[in-house]
Design an enzyme around this catalytic site. Structure first.
Site, short mmCIF file in Angstrom:
data_model
loop_
_atom_site.label_atom_id
_atom_site.label_comp_id
_atom_site.label_asym_id
_atom_site.label_seq_id
_atom_site.Cartn_x
_atom_site.Cartn_y
_atom_site.Cartn_z
N LYS A 1 0.63 -1.46 -0.07
CA LYS A 1 -0.14 -0.16 -0.13
C LYS A 1 0.74 1.22 -0.02
CE LYS A 1 -4.51 -1.37 0.04
NZ LYS A 1 -5.61 -0.97 -0.52
N SER B 1 0.42 -9.57 -0.39
CA SER B 1 0.13 -8.21 -0.47
C SER B 1 0.58 -7.41 0.82
CB SER B 1 -1.23 -7.87 -0.74
OG SER B 1 -2.09 -8.56 0.11
#
Length: 404
Positions: A55, A304
């Protein structure tokens, strides 16, 4: 494609902006996951990224592009945790005030990490979408600049730099498996990868209990979920992005879903075999490998994120041990006389089962004057080993009741 959507050039420019801050997370070949799915599997470990997830890439790219006026207003974002840390870290680096609205269910490790980067934290709602509504209210009330976690092409462009790194290392990659919540990561990755090599297959993965993007993709109509229910909290999004959906429709090849149990097993195997910690959302792409309808291809699974607290990882690992046949709990009824416990212990020892815990309880038996219930937790090698233990116990006259 309309200019407001994403191009390869956007991703290339994003790489130049974030290169000095973000880590180029090198691919790791996995013999274990390769063997399990019949493909050549490489892990893209974004759990090793600064702030512990991908992110940061999108948040930093977006914030770096803001005007001085937008920066001066202060930033606001809503996030289940990883986007929050990305925004907070980027804002701190650039000297900008940031406020983050997070669901009350956000793991403590994520909220504490976000606060440590200097952001103000507001806890609101049970899921991301409720936090988003509060963030939009505060944006309007205070004039903040809102940084969307996924439905923003500057954010998606930052995430797309992952694909550039993959192709730098593995030019002949056949497929990239991507975790999906609102669609920012897969949008950036798909545009970058397909623009360079249209033959690369892009496969999105969602949790069974939170799959509105898959439903939208399958029906070619943007669809929202009334509720979400999954341990993959980072992808527990009820409303996929409308902009990301347009990108997904054009560039993504297919979607699959995985169960929470499959996620737990993927987290467990990743830790045991590679010594890498992933949060459940981060392991979506690994859990999907067994569902691939092809063999012998070069596949990259994007991990992720790895922001998970110790208590949660301990719970997941215990469940992972059970699912892999490494822990076996059972109960048997014994006659209440000397030597019975010793007999059971000898059988388990002879079968190579390591005893973790015994609970010898007279009061659980129906006829407690004659019988006693023994509950045993043992360490085994695998499911076949457990079946062998049960067969031997049955052959010795014990009726085994499997607890887990």
């Amino acid at each position: 494609m309309k200019k407001e959507y994403l191009t390869l050039n956007d991703v290339l420019e994003a790489r130049e902006r974030i290169n000095n801050t973000c880590v180029n997370t090198k691919l790791i070949y996995s013999s274990e996951f390769s063997k399990d799915c019949g493909n050549e599997v490489y892990i893209k470990p974004e759990n090793l990224q600064v702030t512990g997830s991908f992110k940061l890439r999108g948040a930093l790219n977006k914030i770096s592009k803001l005007s001085d006026e937008q920066k001066s207003k202060g930033l606001i974002a809503s996030s289940a945790g990883n986007h929050a840390q990305g925004v907070a870290y980027s804002a701190n680096k650039l000297g900008i005030k940031a406020t983050i609205v997070m669901p009350k269910t956000t793991p403590l490790i994520k909220s504490q990490a976000t606060k440590s980067y200097g952001a103000d934290i507001v806890l609101k709602g049970q899921v991301y979408d409720e936090a988003y509504e509060e963030a939009k209210r505060l944006e309007k009330e205070n004039g903040y600049t809102f940084i969307h976690p996924y439905n923003d092409m500057d954010v998606a462009a930052g995430q797309g730099t992952i694909a550039l790194e993959i192709l730098d290392e593995l030019k002949d990659v056949d497929a990239i498996i991507v975790p999906v919540g609102g669609g920012g990561l897969i949008s950036g990755v798909a545009v970058a990868a397909k623009s360079i090599n249209p033959n690369i297959k892009i496969i999105g993965v969602q949790a069974e209990g939170a799959n509105p993007m898959k439903i939208s993709f399958d029906t070619a109509k943007l669809t929202y979920a009334d509720s979400v229910d999954t341990i993959a909290d980072g992808a527990a999004v009820k409303q996929p992005g409308d902009m990301t959906f347009e990108v997904v429709k054009k560039y993504v090849d297919e979607f699959v879903t995985v169960s929470d149990n499959e996620l737990i097993e993927a987290v467990y195997v990743l830790l045991e075999k590679h010594k890498l910690v992933a949060e459940p959302t981060g392991a979506l792409s690994l859990a999907a490998l067994k569902q691939l309808n092809f063999k012998g291809k070069k596949v990259v699974s994007i991990i992720s994120g790895g922001n998970i607290d110790v208590v949660t990882i301990a719970s997941l690992l215990k469940r992972g041990l059970v699912s892999r046949g490494r822990i076996f709990c059972f109960s048997v009824k014994l006659h209440d006389r000397p030597g019975q416990l010793l007999k059971i212990t000898k059988i388990l020892a002879d079968e190579g089962a390591n005893i973790i815990k015994f609970n010898h309880d007279q009061f659980k038996a129906i006829d407690r004057l004659k019988d006693v219930v023994l509950e045993a937790t043992v360490e085994a090698n695998n499911h076949e080993h457990i079946e062998d233990i049960i067969k031997v116990l049955n052959a010795e006259g014990y009726n085994v009741n499997r607890v887990y």
